[in-house]
Design an enzyme around this catalytic site. Structure first.
Site, short mmCIF file in Angstrom:
data_model
loop_
_atom_site.label_atom_id
_atom_site.label_comp_id
_atom_site.label_asym_id
_atom_site.label_seq_id
_atom_site.Cartn_x
_atom_site.Cartn_y
_atom_site.Cartn_z
N ASP A 135 15.64 18.47 165.57
CA ASP A 135 17.01 18.74 165.99
C ASP A 135 16.92 19.53 167.29
OD1 ASP A 135 18.10 17.53 163.76
OD2 ASP A 135 18.29 19.39 162.63
N ASP A 166 26.22 11.66 157.81
CA ASP A 166 26.22 13.05 157.33
C ASP A 166 27.27 13.14 156.23
OD1 ASP A 166 24.36 13.74 159.26
OD2 ASP A 166 25.89 14.30 160.73
#
EC number: 4.3.2.10
Length: 255
Positions: free
Chosen positions: A12, A131
């Site tokens: 990330d 997500d």
């Protein structure tokens, strides 16, 4: 012979650094993306996933120069996501050295995007990233923009819609927002529901805190690949330790 299950460390990236948070917040620095990626390549990770976690929120393009720098240094498949909205973005990422691109928010706003991209570039390089947050028993909803915006869309139904047909996505990157960074294991009910519902590989993401969790994602969740970040970034375990643990649990891996 069964297909080998994959271990995928996730980078990330925010402001040019690898970071790791808990439930998409409480961000900690984990190093330089190129150096971190080189380490995972050396440790024989099966793939690497690079997610520019603020590109969609800030409405800007993915950091292409960093993708180029990583691709020059690593020799395993690289998936790139964040801020990819249209075909020209996909082409730019593939030209920069990515093997696959992950599409999340853009598909919500343009549900035909995945089919268009798969038709143009091939489904093997298009990943639908989801997500998901639990909203009730056996029901998960999709959130976008780094988990900040609710869509009201059922996560499992969306996974089916985005992968069906010849021009659906070739993989699903499924992240549990409830489990992300918490280190208590994958949301196995979510993972299993998705793996039962779709015909393409599921990459389980969110919640790995120890090596046993990786095996659970495969054996109980039905995942084809397991993605993890903090257990690798901060030196708790190596990729080889993870593969050996999975092999000891009877899972086919590439050592």
């Amino acid at each position: 012979m069964p297909l080998a299950k994959r271990i995928i460390p996730c980078l990330d990236v925010c402001n040019g650094r690898v970071v790791k948070g808990t439930k998409f917040v409480d961000i900690k620095d984990a190093g330089d993306p190129v150096e971190v990626a080189k380490r995972y390549d050396f440790e024989c990770a099966d793939e690497i996933t690079f997610l520019d976690i603020t590109a969609s929120i800030e409405g800007r393009d993915t950091m292409i120069h960093m993708v180029e720098a990583i691709a020059e240094q690593v020799f395993i498949p690289l998936t790139v996501g964040g801020g990819i909205r249209k075909a020209v973005d996909v082409r730019a990422m593939l030209n920069a050295g990515a093997d696959k691109v992950a599409i999340n928010s853009a598909a919500i706003f343009n549900p035909n995007l995945i089919n268009q991209l798969s038709e143009e570039f091939g489904s093997q390089c298009i990943v639908i990233a989801i997500d998901a947050k639990k909203v009730s028993d056996n029901k998960w909803e999709i959130f976008t923009h780094g988990g900040r915006k609710s869509t009201g869309i059922d996560a499992i139904e969306w996974a089916v819609k985005m992968t069906k047909g010849d021009n659906g996505a070739g993989e699903v990157l499924l992240t549990s927002m409830d489990c992300d960074g918490v280190k208590t294991g994958f949301d196995l009910l979510l993972t299993k529901a998705a793996s039962d519902a779709v015909d393409v590989p599921i990459i389980a993401s969110g919640g790995v805190g120890n090596l046993e969790h990786l095996s659970e994602g495969v054996l109980q969740g039905g995942a084809d690949a397991v993605l993890a970040a903090s257990i690798f970034h901060f030196g708790e375990y190596t990729i080889q330790q993870a593969k050996q643990a999975m092999q000891e649990n009877g899972i086919e891996v590439r050592l």
